[in-house]
Design a protein around this motif. Sequence first.
Motif, PDB file in Angstrom:
ATOM      1  N   UNK A   1       0.850  -1.197   0.000  1.00 18.52           N
ATOM      2  CA  UNK A   1       0.000   0.000   0.000  1.00 18.52           C
ATOM      3  C   UNK A   1       0.886   1.247   0.000  1.00 18.52           C
TER       4      UNK A   1
ATOM      5  N   UNK B   1       8.755   9.932  11.357  1.00 20.08           N
ATOM      6  CA  UNK B   1       9.385   8.864  10.569  1.00 20.08           C
ATOM      7  C   UNK B   1      10.264   7.997  11.464  1.00 20.08           C
TER       8      UNK B   1
ATOM      9  N   UNK C   1       8.339   5.570  13.432  1.00 19.13           N
ATOM     10  CA  UNK C   1       7.694   4.523  12.622  1.00 19.13           C
ATOM     11  C   UNK C   1       8.682   3.447  12.162  1.00 19.13           C
ATOM     12  N   UNK C   2       9.956   3.625  12.501  1.00 19.88           N
ATOM     13  CA  UNK C   2      10.964   2.637  12.069  1.00 19.88           C
ATOM     14  C   UNK C   2      10.603   1.227  12.492  1.00 19.88           C
TER      15      UNK C   2
ATOM     16  N   UNK D   1       5.706  -1.157   8.085  1.00 18.17           N
ATOM     17  CA  UNK D   1       6.183   0.113   7.500  1.00 18.17           C
ATOM     18  C   UNK D   1       7.469  -0.109   6.702  1.00 18.17           C
ATOM     19  N   UNK D   2       7.408   0.166   5.412  1.00 15.42           N
ATOM     20  CA  UNK D   2       8.596   0.032   4.557  1.00 15.42           C
ATOM     21  C   UNK D   2       9.236   1.376   4.264  1.00 15.42           C
ATOM     22  N   UNK D   3       8.409   2.368   4.010  1.00 17.42           N
ATOM     23  CA  UNK D   3       8.944   3.691   3.675  1.00 17.42           C
ATOM     24  C   UNK D   3       8.084   4.772   4.308  1.00 17.42           C
ATOM     25  N   UNK D   4       8.758   5.814   4.762  1.00 16.80           N
ATOM     26  CA  UNK D   4       8.070   7.026   5.235  1.00 16.80           C
ATOM     27  C   UNK D   4       9.074   8.151   4.980  1.00 16.80           C
ATOM     28  N   UNK D   5       8.997   8.697   3.768  1.00 18.48           N
ATOM     29  CA  UNK D   5      10.029   9.607   3.268  1.00 18.48           C
ATOM     30  C   UNK D   5       9.489  11.042   3.241  1.00 18.48           C
ATOM     31  N   UNK D   6      10.262  11.942   3.813  1.00 23.88           N
ATOM     32  CA  UNK D   6       9.844  13.345   3.945  1.00 23.88           C
ATOM     33  C   UNK D   6      10.598  14.212   2.943  1.00 23.88           C
TER      34      UNK D   6
ATOM     35  N   UNK E   1       5.918  10.345   1.441  1.00 23.73           N
ATOM     36  CA  UNK E   1       5.699   9.170   0.592  1.00 23.73           C
ATOM     37  C   UNK E   1       5.825   7.945   1.475  1.00 23.73           C
TER      38      UNK E   1
ATOM     39  N   UNK F   1      15.455  -0.614  -3.493  1.00 26.19           N
ATOM     40  CA  UNK F   1      15.583   0.140  -2.259  1.00 26.19           C
ATOM     41  C   UNK F   1      14.436  -0.057  -1.300  1.00 26.19           C
ATOM     42  N   UNK F   2      13.503  -0.937  -1.676  1.00 27.56           N
ATOM     43  CA  UNK F   2      12.323  -1.185  -0.850  1.00 27.56           C
ATOM     44  C   UNK F   2      12.606  -2.426  -0.008  1.00 27.56           C
ATOM     45  N   UNK F   3      12.621  -2.262   1.298  1.00 28.76           N
ATOM     46  CA  UNK F   3      12.932  -3.406   2.168  1.00 28.76           C
ATOM     47  C   UNK F   3      11.773  -4.396   2.218  1.00 28.76           C
TER      48      UNK F   3
ATOM     49  N   UNK G   1      18.862   5.431  -4.422  1.00 23.12           N
ATOM     50  CA  UNK G   1      18.324   4.966  -3.136  1.00 23.12           C
ATOM     51  C   UNK G   1      16.977   4.272  -3.309  1.00 23.12           C
ATOM     52  N   UNK G   2      16.144   4.844  -4.152  1.00 26.75           N
ATOM     53  CA  UNK G   2      14.806   4.267  -4.351  1.00 26.75           C
ATOM     54  C   UNK G   2      14.412   4.373  -5.810  1.00 26.75           C
ATOM     55  N   UNK G   3      13.732   3.341  -6.273  1.00 26.27           N
ATOM     56  CA  UNK G   3      13.109   3.356  -7.606  1.00 26.27           C
ATOM     57  C   UNK G   3      11.922   2.413  -7.477  1.00 26.27           C
TER      58      UNK G   3
ATOM     59  N   UNK H   1       8.559   6.333  -8.259  1.00 23.65           N
ATOM     60  CA  UNK H   1       9.058   7.253  -7.219  1.00 23.65           C
ATOM     61  C   UNK H   1      10.541   6.966  -7.044  1.00 23.65           C
TER      62      UNK H   1
ATOM     63  N   UNK I   1      14.385  15.055   2.382  1.00 23.80           N
ATOM     64  CA  UNK I   1      15.057  15.404   3.634  1.00 23.80           C
ATOM     65  C   UNK I   1      15.485  14.182   4.430  1.00 23.80           C
ATOM     66  N   UNK I   2      14.761  13.090   4.284  1.00 24.31           N
ATOM     67  CA  UNK I   2      15.106  11.884   5.044  1.00 24.31           C
ATOM     68  C   UNK I   2      13.864  11.068   5.307  1.00 24.31           C
ATOM     69  N   UNK I   3      13.988  10.141   6.248  1.00 26.01           N
ATOM     70  CA  UNK I   3      12.832   9.338   6.591  1.00 26.01           C
ATOM     71  C   UNK I   3      13.200   7.905   6.892  1.00 26.01           C
ATOM     72  N   UNK I   4      12.177   7.099   7.009  1.00 23.02           N
ATOM     73  CA  UNK I   4      12.330   5.695   7.376  1.00 23.02           C
ATOM     74  C   UNK I   4      12.385   4.838   6.122  1.00 23.02           C
ATOM     75  N   UNK I   5      13.305   3.867   6.132  1.00 20.25           N
ATOM     76  CA  UNK I   5      13.382   2.910   5.031  1.00 20.25           C
ATOM     77  C   UNK I   5      14.242   3.376   3.890  1.00 20.25           C
TER      78      UNK I   5
ATOM     79  N   UNK J   1      17.764   3.992   2.434  1.00 17.50           N
ATOM     80  CA  UNK J   1      19.146   3.538   2.695  1.00 17.50           C
ATOM     81  C   UNK J   1      20.126   4.701   2.563  1.00 17.50           C
TER      82      UNK J   1
END
Lengths: 108, 108
Positions: A9, A33, A36-37, A42-47, A60, A106-108, B43-45, B60, B102-106, B108
């Motif tokens: 999702x 973020x 939420x680690x 939770x895989x991604x929470x990018x600011x 995202x 890059x998606x865990x 980092x992400x695709x 993304x 800026x950063x976030x969870x997940x 790398x």
Amino acid sequence: MQNSVITKYGLHGKLTAQSGKGDELAEILLQAADLLKSAKGCHLYVISKDQQTAENVWVYEVWDSKEDHDNSLQVAGVRELIGKAMPILAGQPEKGMEFTVLGGTGLN
Amino acid sequence: MQNSVITKYGLHGKLTAQSGKGDELAEILLQAADLLKSAKGCHLYVISKDQQTAENVWVYEVWDSKEDHDNSLQVAGVRELIGKAMPILAGQPEKGMEFTVLGGTGLN
């Protein structure tokens, strides 16, 4: 694509801060973020900030399921951070755009 | 936020396939994502479909820099995949929306 692909999702949303408060809002969301680690699913929470408007902060998110996303409000400390963010928002947050995430790098 | 924060380059873009070709386009982009695993600065695709239109495929991306993103066309095999994708697109790809990440969870 096989039907056996396990999708995730995704949610991409924008929060708009009051004038001059964009960095403060981004900092609060970076703290969220961090909380939420360890959140379930939770895989991604990018600011991010966009490049046009300093008050727009984008999040995202990728979760195993919408349910996991919805449950993230229960993570310790998250409600407190929402309470810090709400007074510096310019109006109500818009509903973000939802995605069916297929995979990628890059998606865990 | 301190000025010392190291930001990254983000890009969120939509590709629209010809009718009935959304899954095929997504599969090509997932192959591209796989090639980019070892690309410098990637980092992400992340590949998604939206929940309204089966022909829309979203990407993304987060890179260390726009330059690293631009150089990804040089990664072995990427041009070949673009060549496979172009004939099934409905028109030219739109320019995506760029972000300062800026950063976030997940991440790398």
